[in-house]
Design a protein around this motif. Sequence first.
Motif, PDB file in Angstrom:
ATOM      1  N   ALA A   9      67.223 -44.941  21.933  1.00  0.00           N
ATOM      2  CA  ALA A   9      68.251 -44.318  21.134  1.00  0.00           C
ATOM      3  C   ALA A   9      69.286 -44.127  21.935  1.00  0.00           C
ATOM      4  O   ALA A   9      69.615 -44.113  23.321  1.00  0.00           O
ATOM      5  N   GLN A  58      74.256 -40.446  16.901  1.00  0.00           N
ATOM      6  CA  GLN A  58      72.841 -40.883  17.776  1.00  0.00           C
ATOM      7  C   GLN A  58      72.370 -42.159  16.875  1.00  0.00           C
ATOM      8  O   GLN A  58      72.418 -41.996  15.612  1.00  0.00           O
ATOM      9  N   ASP A 112      69.264 -44.144  16.698  1.00  0.00           N
ATOM     10  CA  ASP A 112      67.955 -44.575  17.347  1.00  0.00           C
ATOM     11  C   ASP A 112      67.269 -45.467  16.227  1.00  0.00           C
ATOM     12  O   ASP A 112      68.081 -45.817  15.018  1.00  0.00           O
ATOM     13  N   VAL A 149      60.663 -42.310  16.808  1.00  0.00           N
ATOM     14  CA  VAL A 149      61.643 -41.294  16.310  1.00  0.00           C
ATOM     15  C   VAL A 149      60.505 -40.607  15.206  1.00  0.00           C
ATOM     16  O   VAL A 149      60.694 -39.275  15.394  1.00  0.00           O
TER      17      VAL A 149
END
Lengths: 99, 287, 560, 627
Positions: free
Chosen positions: D61, D82, D84, D491
Amino acid sequence: MNPVYYLYLAALLFTIGGAGVLIRRNAIVVFMCIELMLNACNLAFVTFSRMHGNLDGQIIAFFTMVVAAAEVVVGLAIIVSIFRTRHTASVDDASLMKL
Amino acid sequence: MTVLAAAASTGEAVQFWLLGIVAVAGALCTIMLRRAVHSALSLAGTMIVLAIFYLANGAYFLGIVQIVVYTGAIMMLFLFVVMLVGVTAADSLKETLKGQRWLAAGLGIGFGVLLIAGIGNASLKQFNGLGDANAGGNVQGLAALIFTKYVFAFEITGALLITAAVGAMVLTHRERTERAKSQREQSIARIKEGKHIPPLPAPGVYARHNAVDIPGLLPDGTPSELTVNPTLRGRGQIRDVSRESLAELKALERRSEKWLGRESADEPEPPPSGGPAPKEHTEGAKK
Amino acid sequence: MSFPLLTATAALPAIGAVATAAVPAAKRSAAKWLALAFSLATFALALVIAFRFVPGAKGPYQLTESHAWIRDFGVRYDLGVDGIAVALIALTTLLIPFVILAGWHDADPLEDTAASDGGSAAGNPRWRPTQGFFALILAVEAMVVLSFEATDVFLFYIFFEAMLIPMYFLIGGFGDGAHAGGEDQAATQRSYAAVKFLLYNLAGGLIMLAAVIGLYAATADQLGTGTFSLQQIVEARAAGKLDLGTGTERLLFLGFFFAFAVKAPLWPLHTWLPNAMGEATAPVAVLITAVVDKVGTFAMLRFCLQLFPGASRWATPVILVLALISIVYGALLAVGQRDIKRLIAYASISHFGFIILGIFAMTTQGQGGATLYMVNHGISTAALMLAAGFLISRRGSRLIADYGGVQKVAPVLAGTFLVGGLATLSLPGMAPFVSEFLVLVGTFSRYPVIGIIATLGIVLAALYVLVLYQRTMTGPVREEVRTMPDLRIRELVVVAPLIALLLFLGVYPKPLTDIVNPAVHHTLSVVDKKDPKPAVQVNAVPGGGRHGHAAPDQDVEAAK
Amino acid sequence: MENLIALLVAAPLVGAALLLCGGSRLDRAGHWIGSLFAVASFAIGAALFADMLGKSPEHRALHQHLYSWIPVGGFRADVAFQLDQLSMTFVLLITGVGSLIHIYSIGYMAHDDRRRRFFGYLNLFLAAMLLLVLADNYLLLYVGWEGVGLASYLLIGFWQHKPSAATAAKKAFLVNRVGDMGLSIAIMLMFTTFGTFAFGPVLASTGATSQGRLTAIGLLLLLAACGKSAQVPLQSWLGDAMEGPTPVSALIHAATMVTAGVYLITRSGAVFNAAPDAQAAVVAVGAVTLLFGAIVGCAKDDIKKALAGSTMSQIGYMIMAAGLGPIGYAFAIMHLVTHGFFKAGLFLGAGSVMHGMNDEVDMRRYGGLRRYMPVTFVTFGLGYLAIIGFPGLSGFFSKDKIIEAAFAKGGTEGWILGGAALLGAAITAFYMTRVMLMTFFGEKRWDPEEVHPHESPKVMTIPMIVLALGSVFAGALFSVNENFVRWLEPVTSFAHGHSPLSATAVTSATMVVLIIGVGIAWAMYGRRPVPATAPRGSLLTRAARRDLLQDDFNHVVLVRGGEHLTRTLVYLDHSVVDGAVNGTAATMGGLSGRLRQLQSGFVRSYAVQMLGGAAVLVAATLLMRGV
């Protein structure tokens, strides 16, 4: 008898004069009624001066007379000129103030 | 000078009650009588009574002034104006404003009651008379006050009087803006106007009466208003003689016919005293 | 003492007004340029204020000036700005040049207008006081600025009221010749609107005057010497020297609030706004809703809350409900309108509902949001209203039904109109979104139900804006609009900067929030309200990237 | 490396700004600029992907904190990204498919004089969508969320001169707004609950708060997802959205935007995991929609509307899978990606068909087109096989897994869901076969004089081919030793569901229903000739043609009701609120008129009034002294 009766008389005359002002239509008579009221006041003043034992009341009455005289002169003059223009002395006919 | 102590003497009491009634009556007459002249006169009466009361109250100067200035000058001024203006028929006392009279009466009475009540519950018990105030003479006392304490007021009233006089002059004075009309111009104007082209007719002058207050009669015997002075007309001081003269005329004709011996039974009986009916009036006016 | 910056900022437009009015009638364009120059200079001064202003500094007000004025009544000429005032002054002075530019031809004699603006006014040549128009605008600016600066209640009141006079003439004197019933009917409509505006605001103002006097009496009674100074009163109250009885305080509060609620306008005192905005020319309408009305909401924040904290807390529930009604009601009525400008007016009522909601939510977010909202709503409404004005001046009609397919003939105009509309429906990325969301969050965090209902507003906003856009801009091209010219340079110069500003403040509102926050904190501290604490204390600075790693394994645990 | 993330969003944004503000001087180069920026952002995405593959799964990430956006008191919204694995998946899908569709549009929109603006809008959409999937807090996600809404509004209504298009655009935006309301309230609730709405802290501390709040948040998020992903009850806009140009339908209303809801739910997995009731709701919505969409898809004669129905139902699958929790997330996303490929391919194929048939959309006017447009036929056919889950193609893997997971939910619930999924599969097979047959097989039902079907230009066919390849191989690639699942695991977390049926059983069941569906379709449309005008059809058919009367419901309840409400309010505002004021004014006027009568102008009546006043004064003084 108590001099206060003079005051009652003054009040009575004053009221009568007032009523006259309201009732009569002839400007001159209305004027007379006003004079009557003034006289009533004078009587009251005189009586008061007697009551208080000083002459100020009479002085006031005196001045009232003077002023009344002046007032009558002017007032009658006005009446005369109104009469000249409108051929009447009725106060109701001089009701031009209303819209 | 101790006459004017707190409590008045009996003599004063009697005087008060008698003259008081007179004063009130005068006041009432002032507002009741139809003719301004009468009102003025009755008011004058009231004022004189008041003058006496002033005197009785130790206001000697004022009493005299009241008689001289008020009754003498102001009321006369009133009468003068009345003569100038109000000679026309007295104004009717019929009320024109709706409810005015009732309001006036109600308010007047209410107001009076209020005043009297006020005086009544005002505690006016002790009267310290004018004994020492008038010690140096009433006039001197007044003079002292007027020229010391009230001198400014005095001056101002003087100014006021002058102003009033000037004001009266200004109000009543009329500047003649245009030249007076000549007789010729007047006649032209009359003809332009179209009525009364001849001068006004003369008043009736007969064997029996001879006066300016009698209207002349038209051929049919009706009086012509035009023939008398408008002022007399306004005062309604006209003597109408048409009836008599007509009656006489009739009688004359009768007699002559009788004398001639030709009577007609169908002759209607003339009214012995039949004032000219309004309709005849109008006819007369027409002719 | 230092240079009286605040006085200068207020005085400059006043001088400008006089100067503009003094220009001889023949030199019309000279007057316009003069007015524009003065407004720009004022804006420059406002920028100076913004830079001289130190957000963090202690003490509620800065750049203060103080002179005795009416000694007998303790009326003082006290000026001072906090962050909110700075923001609003900047907004006002920023908008005025655009208003002047947009109204460039609005006050020309009618035959000129007919010649230049594509038949915006029918027929008879009629002289109109061009100089007066711009002079009045500058006069309004001066008074508004001064009422933003005044920290003396009486001083504020005077300008709060005096504002009405030039506004009255602006509304009643100048209309867009776009009335269905011809110029005469338009004139009667206008005068009706103007009188309505005047009467409403005067009524409010008089009640406020009574309250102002009452306040003076109260202070005179308790502090010995009566004062109108906001700061003194607040400090006295803080020191416990001044304690209005509960009843008195509430009455005074209502007196003040009524005036501001009329000005703002809050339901059900709103009906003057649609008439005024509908009848006035677009720039004047902008002046009303974007500049003058802001004084009302601003005054709620500065005077109502700070002078009468207790009463404010007491009245909060009712006011919140009223604000809520304004939001939904205004939006619904906007949907129902047939007249473009009235539609925008009702939309503004809905937005003012949001502002008042934010103010009385008594949370940092709410009040900060409300302040931002004042600024953003000013800009967005200005953009939308001016674009609408250009549209109307082209077609000579205010009725939505008279348009259609404009997008095809005047794409730029349509584009600006759409952007303005999107800003009005507070699309994220536009400035109004920031403020609206803050208001909603602030309200929600204390009154969840009200917050949720208020959120309905954003759906309705989308409805009326899109319906307006669809009916006017899209669809087959109508005959009447086929010859419609696209935006001119002058008009583009008016709208483009506003749109740019909307986008900038939407993406980076920090400069504004930095100025506003301290003032909001001060207000809240006066009212002594604290933000409600979140149910769960997340022991970390939110937003930072550091949590990304923590998240997944937490998820796994939650999943198992 | 982090700093590239912002570029990812910035590239298309710059493109949009250029194209929309550039003015007509860019008209000639506009489409190339647009495509260039799209491809550029795809390149950046690819670079980031390569970099990510180089790292260990736990540390893949990336975070980029640009600046603090709205700092007010405790309210701290940042512009921070972000990236990821989940986001990366989407980035690749969006930029990849996006770029392809950009290129396709160059050909498809060749004859449109507003092509520059079209590409501007497309770039705007890419930027917004990337922002949506890259945001690291819900508020920023919300920005992207509404941004894509705006882009879809602009693109659906691209041909604004058509009132139907304008109305459809408005409808789409409004329905989405209802969903957005849910999202914004959810954000507020998060703020009041956690004091923040950044993914990290919120998802990390779901354990710390009450069930009720989480359920509320979950349901609100679900509402948002329903709006964006056209799930029941907010699905009504998707059908009308087909008014937009076909590439738009392919990109926005098939591949990317409509799947945002799935992203949202998967992203907020932690919340849903902790709130079973919300999860149940999600599953229910998904199941209902997958059937609803499928039924609608069966009845439509408009090829795009049929595909739209299918999109609805496929997303229903994903939502359902996402609702299943850790056992479903990965498959939801996997199906999302494969669906992105084949549905985009199908739409592009449809677009190519329309392109060749003068924008005719009614399948009853098609027929026997396979020999006129072979490439389109082949690519469309591959897409078709993929979507019905023909063994070996991508749809097969992803859908099969979802059905398994549905059964694995366990209990009666599991059976119901699995049954629904299977039924859905059958219907899917039916209507897709129907589309296939009506379009490419049978005798031609069009007039050779006016329409001359022809193959589309290379610039359009190449993207179709690429997508076809994707829809063939993606599934297999993903599911060899669970590549995709493990890729996402950090995730979304993953748990093996324990299905009551063995995998083979499920697969064979799927095959059976598949064959049944195809068979019925062939029996109805393959064997018998298709009437050129639609037969009246059964009650269900007619209802399905009208989107199962959902629009009629909306019209009657919302539109009519709303109109009446506003009209009454307008009337009330004028008569009551305003009337009250005017009434007061009128009374004042009347009063003053009355008072005027007192001023008769007669001195004596004034005198009476004076005397009255005097009397009152005297009385007052007396009373004063009396008291």
